[in-house]
Design a protein around this motif. Structure first.
Motif, mmCIF file in Angstrom:
data_model
loop_
_atom_site.group_PDB
_atom_site.id
_atom_site.type_symbol
_atom_site.label_atom_id
_atom_site.label_comp_id
_atom_site.label_asym_id
_atom_site.label_seq_id
_atom_site.Cartn_x
_atom_site.Cartn_y
_atom_site.Cartn_z
ATOM 1 N N PRO A 111 0.803 -1.227 0.000
ATOM 2 C CA PRO A 111 0.000 0.000 0.000
ATOM 3 C C PRO A 111 0.834 1.274 0.000
ATOM 4 O O PRO A 111 0.456 2.272 -0.616
ATOM 5 C CB PRO A 111 -0.829 -0.129 1.281
ATOM 6 C CG PRO A 111 -0.954 -1.594 1.499
ATOM 7 C CD PRO A 111 0.362 -2.173 1.053
ATOM 8 N N LYS A 112 1.979 1.253 0.694
ATOM 9 C CA LYS A 112 2.838 2.440 0.718
ATOM 10 C C LYS A 112 3.431 2.717 -0.667
ATOM 11 O O LYS A 112 3.543 3.874 -1.091
ATOM 12 C CB LYS A 112 3.968 2.255 1.740
ATOM 13 C CG LYS A 112 3.494 2.240 3.185
ATOM 14 C CD LYS A 112 4.673 2.092 4.137
ATOM 15 C CE LYS A 112 4.212 2.071 5.588
ATOM 16 N NZ LYS A 112 5.364 1.884 6.523
ATOM 17 N N ASP A 133 -5.459 1.602 -9.594
ATOM 18 C CA ASP A 133 -6.799 1.415 -9.024
ATOM 19 C C ASP A 133 -7.190 -0.059 -9.044
ATOM 20 O O ASP A 133 -7.754 -0.579 -8.070
ATOM 21 C CB ASP A 133 -7.826 2.228 -9.807
ATOM 22 C CG ASP A 133 -7.694 3.735 -9.546
ATOM 23 O OD1 ASP A 133 -7.043 4.100 -8.550
ATOM 24 O OD2 ASP A 133 -8.243 4.519 -10.340
ATOM 25 N N ARG A 179 0.947 6.586 -6.945
ATOM 26 C CA ARG A 179 -0.218 7.418 -7.282
ATOM 27 C C ARG A 179 0.130 8.900 -7.122
ATOM 28 O O ARG A 179 -0.242 9.733 -7.969
ATOM 29 C CB ARG A 179 -1.395 7.033 -6.400
ATOM 30 C CG ARG A 179 -2.675 7.811 -6.705
ATOM 31 C CD ARG A 179 -3.825 7.299 -5.873
ATOM 32 N NE ARG A 179 -4.400 6.076 -6.429
ATOM 33 C CZ ARG A 179 -4.760 5.015 -5.719
ATOM 34 N NH1 ARG A 179 -4.590 5.016 -4.405
ATOM 35 N NH2 ARG A 179 -5.276 3.957 -6.304
ATOM 36 N N ALA A 180 0.843 9.252 -6.073
ATOM 37 C CA ALA A 180 1.217 10.644 -5.842
ATOM 38 C C ALA A 180 2.103 11.165 -6.965
ATOM 39 O O ALA A 180 1.992 12.335 -7.369
ATOM 40 C CB ALA A 180 1.939 10.776 -4.499
ATOM 41 N N GLU A 236 -5.142 -2.061 -6.496
ATOM 42 C CA GLU A 236 -5.611 -1.781 -5.146
ATOM 43 C C GLU A 236 -6.835 -2.618 -4.809
ATOM 44 O O GLU A 236 -7.021 -3.039 -3.658
ATOM 45 C CB GLU A 236 -5.927 -0.298 -5.007
ATOM 46 C CG GLU A 236 -6.266 0.142 -3.589
ATOM 47 C CD GLU A 236 -6.440 1.643 -3.481
ATOM 48 O OE1 GLU A 236 -6.073 2.203 -2.433
ATOM 49 O OE2 GLU A 236 -6.939 2.258 -4.449
ATOM 50 N N LYS A 282 0.656 4.085 -2.871
ATOM 51 C CA LYS A 282 0.397 5.487 -2.561
ATOM 52 C C LYS A 282 1.459 6.388 -3.171
ATOM 53 O O LYS A 282 1.160 7.451 -3.736
ATOM 54 C CB LYS A 282 0.358 5.672 -1.037
ATOM 55 C CG LYS A 282 0.057 7.108 -0.597
ATOM 56 C CD LYS A 282 0.025 7.211 0.926
ATOM 57 C CE LYS A 282 -0.252 8.655 1.358
ATOM 58 N NZ LYS A 282 -0.274 8.763 2.846
ATOM 59 N N ARG A 283 2.724 5.958 -3.091
ATOM 60 C CA ARG A 283 3.819 6.737 -3.657
ATOM 61 C C ARG A 283 3.693 6.846 -5.176
ATOM 62 O O ARG A 283 3.872 7.920 -5.755
ATOM 63 C CB ARG A 283 5.149 6.072 -3.316
ATOM 64 C CG ARG A 283 6.386 6.844 -3.745
ATOM 65 C CD ARG A 283 7.602 5.946 -3.740
ATOM 66 N NE ARG A 283 7.564 5.027 -4.870
ATOM 67 C CZ ARG A 283 8.136 3.835 -4.889
ATOM 68 N NH1 ARG A 283 8.753 3.377 -3.821
ATOM 69 N NH2 ARG A 283 8.082 3.064 -5.967
#
Length: 305
Positions: free
Chosen positions: A188-189, A271, A195-196, A274, A192-193
């Motif tokens: 997940p980390k 997406d 996606r950012a 995830e 998130k990275r």
């Protein structure tokens, strides 16, 4: 004291790359910067990375904790060129500039396959330190190597438009398959990275990021997806391809309009992963790589010398 100054000069380029890595990742204050992770990311040995981290510690960018390593001491939020100037890393900008000039001259056929260090120093107006930094980076990325005894030899690999297209066809075969490996899991980390990074590009980074930053963001996205497979054969192959395709990848960045669609496709893949819909994510990734392959075919005139 003189010895310390010499070490700092030799590692300014790596220090600059570490700052760019912190900036690109949007790292929060307190984030750990493991030397081995950075060495792997920059494809250099740990020794110059440790020297560069120590330099950034002296400049107040990092703090050092006994037996734990280096951590980010303050946010790196200003434009990257401003941060580099404030840290006195302008020398690294010279190295980067000449790196791109050599790459472009090589693609244009203006440099022979074999060249002496003196010829490069004269042609590009470099000091010994600058030349060593430039050649060190080129060597790490695999498109030139030192000849036994004298001079340097450029690789003939990936210096034609067809070579870049072939590298994408290899990736088209491997990357979607990596997402279907048993036990595949994207942390997940990491998600998130990734996606950012895509959101940053859509919010203006496509126009303002350097060619280096654009290339590295794309490489980190795709390598992160493959690394989550846990299959070392997939991982090693993709990393090797990414090292040697860098030259023509830079040239293709002259047309940045296609990056908006690329970012949207990357976000769609994230997406789906995830939601653990890996088969759909694999097909989406395949379609993305196919789209990129077709786009590169359409701009093949940019890739030509």
């Amino acid at each position: 004291m003189k010895e310390q100054a010499r070490i700092v000069m030799n590692d300014k380029s790596i220090a600059s790359q570490i700052v760019a890595f912190i900036h690109a990742e949007g790292m929060a204050v307190g984030s750990h910067l493991p030397a081995q992770l950075i060495a792997d990311r920059l494809r250099v040995s740990r020794s110059p990375v440790n020297d560069a981290l120590a330099f950034l510690h002296e400049k107040g960018v990092l703090i050092r904790e006994r037996n734990r390593g280096f951590f980010l001491a303050k946010p790196v939020e200003q434009p990257l060129d401003q941060v580099v100037d404030q840290l006195g890393l302008g020398e690294a900008d010279v190295v980067t500039s000449v790196y791109f000039r050599i790459a472009d001259d090589r693609l244009k056929g203006l440099l022979p396959e074999e060249v002496s260090e003196q010829a490069l120093k004269t042609r590009y107006g470099l000091t010994n330190t600058q030349l060593n930094s430039v050649l060190g980076r080129i060597s790490q990325e695999g498109w030139a190597e030192r000849k036994p005894g004298y001079g340097w030899q450029f690789s003939s690999m990936l210096t034609t438009p067809d070579s870049l297209l072939k590298s994408y066809r290899l990736r088209l075969a491997l990357e979607p398959a990596a997402l279907l490996e048993p036990g595949y899991r994207l942390d997940p980390k990491v998600l998130k990275r990734c996606r950012a990074a895509e959101v940053h590009l859509l919010q203006g980074g496509i126009e303002t990021d350097t060619a280096d930053q654009l290339h590295d963001r794309g490489v980190r996205f795709h390598e992160s997806l493959v690394e989550a497979s846990g299959n070392s054969f997939f991982i090693d192959t993709i990393k090797r391809v990414n090292r040697v395709r860098r030259l023509l990848s830079y040239r293709s960045m002259q047309d940045r309009q296609r990056y908006t669609e690329h970012c949207k496709q990357h976000l769609n893949v994230l997406d789906l992963l995830e939601k653990e819909r890996n088969e759909e994510a694999s097909e989406e990734l395949r379609a993305h790589l196919r789209h990129t392959l077709d786009a590169l075919s359409n701009i093949s005139n940019i890739l030509k010398p």
